[in-house]
Design a protein around this motif. Structure first.
Motif, PDB file in Angstrom:
ATOM      1  N   GLY A   1       0.810  -1.214   0.000  1.00  0.00           N
ATOM      2  CA  GLY A   1       0.000   0.000   0.000  1.00  0.00           C
ATOM      3  C   GLY A   1       0.842   1.262   0.000  1.00  0.00           C
ATOM      4  N   ALA A   2       1.903   1.278   0.810  1.00  0.00           N
ATOM      5  CA  ALA A   2       2.759   2.465   0.893  1.00  0.00           C
ATOM      6  C   ALA A   2       3.512   2.704  -0.419  1.00  0.00           C
ATOM      7  CB  ALA A   2       3.748   2.314   2.050  1.00  0.00           C
ATOM      8  N   ILE A   3       4.085   1.660  -0.974  1.00  0.00           N
ATOM      9  CA  ILE A   3       4.868   1.795  -2.208  1.00  0.00           C
ATOM     10  C   ILE A   3       3.974   2.233  -3.362  1.00  0.00           C
ATOM     11  CG2 ILE A   3       6.140   0.485  -3.950  1.00  0.00           C
ATOM     12  CD1 ILE A   3       7.244  -1.197  -1.528  1.00  0.00           C
ATOM     13  N   TRP A   4       2.843   1.575  -3.526  1.00  0.00           N
ATOM     14  CA  TRP A   4       1.976   1.881  -4.673  1.00  0.00           C
ATOM     15  C   TRP A   4       1.234   3.198  -4.522  1.00  0.00           C
ATOM     16  CZ3 TRP A   4       2.540   0.028  -9.284  1.00  0.00           C
ATOM     17  CH2 TRP A   4       3.219  -1.187  -9.434  1.00  0.00           C
ATOM     18  N   THR A   5       0.997   3.642  -3.285  1.00  0.00           N
ATOM     19  CA  THR A   5       0.405   4.968  -3.112  1.00  0.00           C
ATOM     20  C   THR A   5       1.359   6.015  -3.673  1.00  0.00           C
ATOM     21  OG1 THR A   5      -0.831   4.307  -1.152  1.00  0.00           O
ATOM     22  CG2 THR A   5      -0.448   6.666  -1.440  1.00  0.00           C
TER      23      THR A   5
ATOM     24  N   PHE B   1      -3.613   3.607  -0.425  1.00  0.00           N
ATOM     25  CA  PHE B   1      -3.433   4.198   0.895  1.00  0.00           C
ATOM     26  C   PHE B   1      -4.208   3.403   1.946  1.00  0.00           C
ATOM     27  CE2 PHE B   1      -5.008   7.017   4.230  1.00  0.00           C
ATOM     28  CZ  PHE B   1      -3.805   7.456   4.777  1.00  0.00           C
ATOM     29  N   PHE B   2      -5.448   3.051   1.633  1.00  0.00           N
ATOM     30  CA  PHE B   2      -6.261   2.313   2.598  1.00  0.00           C
ATOM     31  C   PHE B   2      -5.818   0.860   2.737  1.00  0.00           C
ATOM     32  CE2 PHE B   2      -9.018   5.994   2.128  1.00  0.00           C
ATOM     33  CZ  PHE B   2      -9.267   6.264   3.469  1.00  0.00           C
ATOM     34  N   VAL B   3      -5.267   0.264   1.687  1.00  0.00           N
ATOM     35  CA  VAL B   3      -4.661  -1.071   1.821  1.00  0.00           C
ATOM     36  C   VAL B   3      -3.507  -0.989   2.823  1.00  0.00           C
ATOM     37  CG1 VAL B   3      -3.264  -2.824   0.644  1.00  0.00           C
ATOM     38  CG2 VAL B   3      -5.364  -2.011  -0.406  1.00  0.00           C
ATOM     39  N   GLY B   4      -2.646   0.019   2.658  1.00  0.00           N
ATOM     40  CA  GLY B   4      -1.535   0.208   3.584  1.00  0.00           C
ATOM     41  C   GLY B   4      -2.000   0.497   5.000  1.00  0.00           C
ATOM     42  N   LEU B   5      -3.040   1.309   5.122  1.00  0.00           N
ATOM     43  CA  LEU B   5      -3.562   1.657   6.443  1.00  0.00           C
ATOM     44  C   LEU B   5      -4.148   0.439   7.155  1.00  0.00           C
ATOM     45  CD1 LEU B   5      -4.056   4.049   8.364  1.00  0.00           C
ATOM     46  CD2 LEU B   5      -6.277   4.333   7.267  1.00  0.00           C
ATOM     47  N   THR B   6      -4.905  -0.376   6.443  1.00  0.00           N
ATOM     48  CA  THR B   6      -5.452  -1.574   7.087  1.00  0.00           C
ATOM     49  C   THR B   6      -4.336  -2.552   7.440  1.00  0.00           C
ATOM     50  OG1 THR B   6      -5.966  -2.558   4.942  1.00  0.00           O
ATOM     51  CG2 THR B   6      -7.752  -1.417   6.065  1.00  0.00           C
ATOM     52  N   GLY B   7      -3.326  -2.677   6.567  1.00  0.00           N
ATOM     53  CA  GLY B   7      -2.180  -3.533   6.882  1.00  0.00           C
ATOM     54  C   GLY B   7      -1.447  -3.041   8.118  1.00  0.00           C
ATOM     55  N   ALA B   8      -1.219  -1.728   8.215  1.00  0.00           N
ATOM     56  CA  ALA B   8      -0.525  -1.157   9.375  1.00  0.00           C
ATOM     57  C   ALA B   8      -1.326  -1.347  10.652  1.00  0.00           C
ATOM     58  CB  ALA B   8      -0.256   0.325   9.136  1.00  0.00           C
TER      59      ALA B   8
END
Length: 128
Positions: free
Chosen positions: A76-80, A98-105
């Motif tokens: 999520g972070a890289i692709w954002t 962004f939301f993929v990264g946020l849910t992962g975090a």
């Protein structure tokens, strides 16, 4: 064959959907990252990852995979970031990433909190 079907669907959308769109949405209809392109539909399907991450909030932290959620956070972070340097800039794709990264975090934080607050197996065993 699939190109003909795709073009028929686009013509149908131009005739039926475009006229009923609100004025603020009409410029996006023919945008390079609009609903007639893969740049729209790929992120739309990717929202399922966000939904799965949100559903996992109901699961106990010990049942979650740390490596899987670290991968979701990193992806999520890289692709954002990547969404802002590609042409055309795709804000819709950036939002889902962004939301993929946020849910992962969020899940990583839950897992690490669980691991830190649980007693070690050696501490639980009775002394011999």
């Amino acid at each position: 064959m699939s190109t003909a079907v795709y073009r028929s669907i686009c013509r149908f959308g131009d005739r039926v959907i475009y006229p009923i769109l609100p004025n603020f949405a009409k410029p996006g209809w023919n945008h390079a990252a609009g609903p007639k392109t893969v740049f729209f539909w790929a992120p739309t399907i990717k929202w399922c990852l966000v939904g799965a991450g949100l559903a996992d909030l109901a699961r106990p932290a010990e049942k979650l995979s740390l490596s899987q959620n670290v991968a979701l956070f990193a992806t999520g972070a890289i692709w954002t970031r990547f969404c802002f340097v590609i042409t055309p800039i795709n804000y819709y794709l950036a939002s889902v990433n962004f939301f993929v990264g946020l849910t992962g975090a969020t899940q990583v934080a839950r897992i690490l909190h669980y691991q830190q607050t649980q007693p070690k197996a050696a501490d639980v065993l009775p002394a011999v």
